[in-house]
Design an enzyme around this catalytic site. Structure first.
Site, PDB file in Angstrom:
ATOM      1  N   ASP A   1      -1.477   2.170   0.985  1.00 27.87           N
ATOM      2  CA  ASP A   1      -0.662   1.456   0.174  1.00 27.87           C
ATOM      3  C   ASP A   1      -1.117   0.317  -0.508  1.00 27.87           C
ATOM      4  O   ASP A   1      -0.628   0.027  -1.499  1.00 27.87           O
ATOM      5  CB  ASP A   1       0.723   1.202   1.014  1.00 27.87           C
ATOM      6  CG  ASP A   1       1.731   2.000   1.443  1.00 27.87           C
ATOM      7  OD1 ASP A   1       1.547   3.240   0.726  1.00 27.87           O
ATOM      8  OD2 ASP A   1       2.641   2.133   2.376  1.00 27.87           O
TER       9      ASP A   1
ATOM     10  N   ARG B   1      -2.854  -1.975  -5.815  1.00 28.04           N
ATOM     11  CA  ARG B   1      -3.820  -2.604  -6.682  1.00 28.04           C
ATOM     12  C   ARG B   1      -3.786  -1.639  -7.793  1.00 28.04           C
ATOM     13  O   ARG B   1      -3.998  -2.142  -8.882  1.00 28.04           O
ATOM     14  CB  ARG B   1      -5.296  -2.675  -5.848  1.00 28.04           C
ATOM     15  CG  ARG B   1      -6.328  -2.869  -6.623  1.00 28.04           C
ATOM     16  CD  ARG B   1      -7.633  -3.017  -5.950  1.00 28.04           C
ATOM     17  NE  ARG B   1      -8.012  -1.908  -5.238  1.00 28.04           N
ATOM     18  CZ  ARG B   1      -8.980  -1.012  -6.024  1.00 28.04           C
ATOM     19  NH1 ARG B   1      -9.668  -1.371  -7.086  1.00 28.04           N
ATOM     20  NH2 ARG B   1      -9.355   0.110  -5.187  1.00 28.04           N
TER      21      ARG B   1
ATOM     22  N   GLU C   1       7.423  -6.429  -2.535  1.00 28.09           N
ATOM     23  CA  GLU C   1       8.284  -7.419  -2.240  1.00 28.09           C
ATOM     24  C   GLU C   1       7.914  -8.978  -2.739  1.00 28.09           C
ATOM     25  O   GLU C   1       6.310  -8.879  -2.970  1.00 28.09           O
ATOM     26  CB  GLU C   1       8.632  -7.706  -0.839  1.00 28.09           C
ATOM     27  CG  GLU C   1       7.477  -8.196   0.086  1.00 28.09           C
ATOM     28  CD  GLU C   1       6.329  -6.834   0.547  1.00 28.09           C
ATOM     29  OE1 GLU C   1       5.297  -7.503   0.411  1.00 28.09           O
ATOM     30  OE2 GLU C   1       6.798  -5.974   0.767  1.00 28.09           O
TER      31      GLU C   1
ATOM     32  N   ALA D   1       8.233  -1.820   4.161  1.00 28.79           N
ATOM     33  CA  ALA D   1       7.028  -2.379   4.419  1.00 28.79           C
ATOM     34  C   ALA D   1       7.282  -3.725   4.938  1.00 28.79           C
ATOM     35  O   ALA D   1       7.728  -3.875   6.124  1.00 28.79           O
ATOM     36  CB  ALA D   1       6.452  -2.887   2.865  1.00 28.79           C
TER      37      ALA D   1
END
Length: 356
Positions: free
Chosen positions: A75, A80, A150, A191
């Site tokens: 992830d 990125r 987030e 996440a």
């Protein structure tokens, strides 16, 4: 005009480098143009393994010419890549080489199938909500950025909690000391917010999440908020504890006491390419290896019809109805009895009276 596919990989891992080399070869053999970055090209050349002809992004080809980005990694690699292509709306297709890989579409074993799907154009594009993040200090805007997963406000010193006020729609909710606050999207619910005890939210749900981290407070529940709302966190000045802001674990800035962080839904989404219309529930079970033993599945339609319950009796306009159950006897409990009268005994009391 040849179709150009940007291949991005976590070049710090040999598995990712091998996967990138194999993907470029398969794309080239299928008549597509593999594109990689200059840094990735130099990293692949260090292995002295054969590499098919490739083009270099921003040297031989511009980002707007890229049809799709194939991301080989976890992830973090997809986040990125999202930074790179967000301005162009280019879709990302992830092949998981990491651990959980919630954002990835397929696994390493499906690499050949993934490239074939790209070649044949057998993929759909799914939009994922992102958030805009603004930082204010001394009533001045010092930072404007974004996040797919987030924005987390965290304590800057390990030995000190930060004191914060959390706010929704410019109304304060609570003040507490904590290790931080996670402000997340539905995509980010699996996440950091998940690790902090937040709810799992299906990606198609339009909502924002606010999840306190180790808060010293009676009311520190995760909150699910309207996507049209604004969430905010203020770092209080009652202590000298400083905070730090992380966006997707990649972009960071210091938060001295008095800093204010505002988060709203961004008008710009991130596009993820999907080869399969897999339900999110199935992805959840597979990624977290959830136990589903004993599941029998939905009842077949013909069995569901046979097992249908009987209809309730119909009551006519005059109050009567066929099959209507007889009324229950009225209880005398709580009612005043006429003077001098005595209720007739019922049940076993009759037997007792006769025995006397």
């Amino acid at each position: 005009m040849s179709r150009k596919i940007l291949v991005m990989a976590h070049m710090g891992r040999q598995e990712a480098k091998d996967a990138a080399r194999d993907s470029c070869r398969q794309l080239h053999d299928s008549g597509l143009v593999p594109v990689i970055s200059r840094d990735d090209l130099e990293s692949l050349q260090e292995d002295e393994e054969p590499l098919v002809p490739v083009e270099v992004i921003e040297e031989d080809v511009s980002l707007r010419e890229i049809e799709l980005v194939m991301v080989l990694g976890g992830d973090g690699s997809i986040l990125r890549a999202a930074e790179l292509v967000r301005s162009m709306d280019t879709p990302l297709l992830g092949v998981n080489l990491g651990h959980v890989g919630f954002l990835a579409e397929s696994e390493r074993s499906d690499l050949r199938e993934s490239v074939e799907a790209i070649v044949d154009g057998r993929y759909t594009v799914e939009q994922r909500m992102t958030i805009d993040v603004t930082v204010w200090q001394d009533q001045k805007k010092v930072l404007h950025t974004w996040a797919l997963n987030e924005a987390s406000v965290e304590k800057g010193d390990r030995e000190k909690m930060i004191e914060v006020v959390v706010e929704v729609d410019r109304r304060p909710l609570s003040t507490f000391g904590c290790d931080g606050v996670v402000l997340a999207t539905p995509t980010g619910s699996t996440a950091y917010a998940f690790s902090a005890g937040g709810p799992v939210v299906w990606p198609e749900v339009e909502a924002l999440l606010l999840v306190p981290l180790s808060a010293h407070a009676l009311f520190s529940r995760p909150l699910v908020i309207s996507p049209n709302s604004m969430m905010a966190v203020e770092v209080l000045t009652r202590t000298d504890a400083r905070g730090v802001l992380w966006c997707d674990g990649r972009r960071t800035t210091e938060l001295p006491p008095g800093s204010r962080i505002e988060v709203v839904r961004s008008p710009k989404a991130v596009n993820l390419a999907r080869m399969h219309r897999t339900p999110f529930s199935e992805r959840l079970v597979r990624k977290f290896e959830l136990p589903t033993t004993g599941w029998r599945g939905p009842v077949p339609s013909h069995e569901a019809t046979a097992a249908r319950t009987a209809a309730l009796p119909t009551v006519s306009a005059d109050g009567s109805g066929a099959g209507r159950p007889a009324p229950l006897p009225k209880s005398t409990v709580g009612h005043e009895m006429p003077h001098g009268s005595e209720p007739a005994p019922v049940g076993p009391r009759n037997e007792i009276a006769e025995a006397d």
